[in-house]
Design an enzyme around this catalytic site. Structure first.
Site, PDB file in Angstrom:
ATOM      1  N   VAL A 166      40.468  30.327  38.406  1.00  0.00           N
ATOM      2  CA  VAL A 166      39.678  31.405  38.550  1.00  0.00           C
ATOM      3  C   VAL A 166      40.248  32.723  39.573  1.00  0.00           C
ATOM      4  O   VAL A 166      39.318  32.288  40.860  1.00  0.00           O
ATOM      5  CB  VAL A 166      39.168  32.638  37.628  1.00  0.00           C
ATOM      6  CG1 VAL A 166      39.039  33.834  37.458  1.00  0.00           C
ATOM      7  CG2 VAL A 166      38.603  31.430  36.600  1.00  0.00           C
ATOM      8  N   ASP A 167      41.362  33.610  39.963  1.00  0.00           N
ATOM      9  CA  ASP A 167      41.879  33.987  40.974  1.00  0.00           C
ATOM     10  C   ASP A 167      42.466  35.268  40.741  1.00  0.00           C
ATOM     11  O   ASP A 167      43.326  36.080  40.279  1.00  0.00           O
ATOM     12  CB  ASP A 167      42.873  33.598  42.157  1.00  0.00           C
ATOM     13  CG  ASP A 167      43.578  34.073  43.215  1.00  0.00           C
ATOM     14  OD1 ASP A 167      42.665  34.975  43.510  1.00  0.00           O
ATOM     15  OD2 ASP A 167      44.382  33.529  43.982  1.00  0.00           O
ATOM     16  N   SER A 168      41.666  36.456  40.492  1.00  0.00           N
ATOM     17  CA  SER A 168      41.936  37.714  40.411  1.00  0.00           C
ATOM     18  C   SER A 168      42.742  38.498  41.635  1.00  0.00           C
ATOM     19  O   SER A 168      42.915  39.690  41.865  1.00  0.00           O
ATOM     20  CB  SER A 168      40.449  38.656  40.196  1.00  0.00           C
ATOM     21  OG  SER A 168      39.900  38.713  41.485  1.00  0.00           O
TER      22      SER A 168
END
Length: 419
Positions: A199-201
């Site tokens: 998960v990489d915003s």
């Protein structure tokens, strides 16, 4: 002239001598002051060993108010003098009650370590010696305030001291800042295939490696018109885009658009486009990814893929792949699209024409350069019916025109970019 002698314990001995006095006579005076016989005295000045007993202090270059270092040396059975180490010094201290008494008065911590903890004694002795050397260095640098190089070194010493104080403060009040932080991974399924997704915003788009896309059986849906090059810290090749596939998170089945890009550090990266589309929330307090009322737990370090664990990242035998394909360089802000069949420009040649009217520019990338289209027209040179189609989708007129420009006039591509 007045000369000061300093030993490794910080004790000072000040003697009044004449500049024409020979070194051997000075050593005899030091014996009365320090109790060290001349045969066991080791005297250094500005990094030089003063070893000629017949030389005068003037010939040795010793000036008035100079500070010299006095150390005790031992004689081995062969008669050759050798510099003693910390253990030899500790044994001599224990065998000399007078010196031990003086040390207990001036340096009680070192005296206690000499009696009970040899390792601690060696450490304290080394630290004390380093402090003395630093003080002597600063005194030498301050001797000439107009020496630019000396002032630069003083400035660097002050800066290093501030850095060490800052580090000590951090170690005392926020030691957690020196620990390693595991990246955020969740368990998902793509087309029924289980994957540990990163998960990489900070990444604009959801990205998958070609190997993972093959195992998920979605390469058959790859639209190569969206191929190109991702540019960031490095470069990575974009193979194309899968416009819609089924992504299972918890018990939810969510549609997701995936860009297939080279790189083997991460199988699947959930970017900002997917997180915003489904209104996901990264809750670090509960350590979960909250999405549509479900809470998906982030994986612990031992559950992470082998490529994401710390021992793999620190292993020199496993260098990271091209930047831009990994976790932190996967943002598509630097993606430059390349249409299907359109070869990259080479020096001295022109790119081959593309059979596909759109340039394949990825969502969020900088628009490609296009020739001006009737600059005086408020429609940008595009048919009104195409603009109206995009406006019917909810886009303002200016956005519809700029999107058509990015899609090189292809209305289907422009509609895809809007979404």
């Amino acid at each position: 002239m007045e000369i000061t002698f300093v030993n490794d314990f910080g004790q000072t001995f000040v003697v009044e001598i004449d500049a024409s006095m020979e070194l051997e006579n000075v050593m005899a005076l030091l014996e009365a002051e320090s109790g060290i016989p001349p045969a066991e005295q080791s005297i250094t000045y500005e990094g030089r060993d003063l070893s000629n007993p017949k030389a005068t202090m003037h010939e040795l270059g010793v000036a008035n108010h100079a500070m010299l270092t006095l150390r005790r040396k031992v004689v081995n059975p062969a008669g050759a003098p050798i510099e003693q180490d910390s253990e030899m010094m500790r044994l001599q201290l224990l065998g000399d009650p007078n010196l031990m008494r003086q040390l207990r008065e001036t340096q009680p911590e070192i005296a206690d370590a000499a009696q009970h903890n040899p390792q601690r004694f060696a450490q304290l002795l080394r630290q004390h010696h380093e402090r003395l050397e630093g003080q002597r260095e600063i005194e030498r640098l301050n001797a000439d305030p107009y020496d630019i190089e000396a002032q630069r070194r003083i400035e660097e010493a002050i800066r290093q001291q501030a850095v060490m104080e800052n580090m000590e403060h951090a170690l005392e009040y926020s030691p957690e800042s020196f620990g390693k932080v595991a990246m955020l991974y969740v368990d998902v399924e793509v087309n029924g295939h289980p994957i540990k997704a990163f998960v990489d915003s900070g990444a604009q788009q959801t990205i998958m490696s070609p190997e993972c896309a093959e195992s998920c059986n979605i390469m058959r849906l790859l639209d190569t018109r969206f191929s190109g090059i991702a540019r960031g810290v490095g470069t990575a090749k974009i193979f194309g885009r899968v416009h819609s596939c089924q992504l299972k998170v918890s018990d939810l089945f969510l549609p997701c658009s995936i860009m297939v890009m080279e790189g083997r550090d991460v199988d699947l990266l959930l970017g900002l486009d997917m997180l915003k589309a489904h209104q996901a929330c990264i809750d670090l307090e509960k350590n979960v990814l909250r999405i549509q009322g479900r809470e998906v737990r982030f994986l612990a370090e031992h559950e992470l893929p082998a490529k994401a664990r710390f021992e793999h990242l620190l292993n020199p035998d496993n260098p990271p792949s091209v930047s831009g394909a990994g976790p932190s360089g996967s943002g598509s802000s630097g993606v430059q699209g390349q249409g299907a069949g359109q070869g990259q420009s080479r020096q001295g040649t022109t790119p081959t024409p593309s059979s596909f009217p759109g340039s394949g520019t990825a969502l969020g990338s900088a628009p490609a350069a296009h020739p001006p289209r009737n600059a005086g027209s408020n429609s940008g040179g595009f048919p009104e019916e195409h603009i109206k189609i995009l406006m019917d989708l909810g886009a303002p007129r200016e956005l519809a025109i700029s999107t058509l420009a990015a899609a090189d006039g292809n209305v289907d591509m422009a509609a895809s970019l809007l979404f």
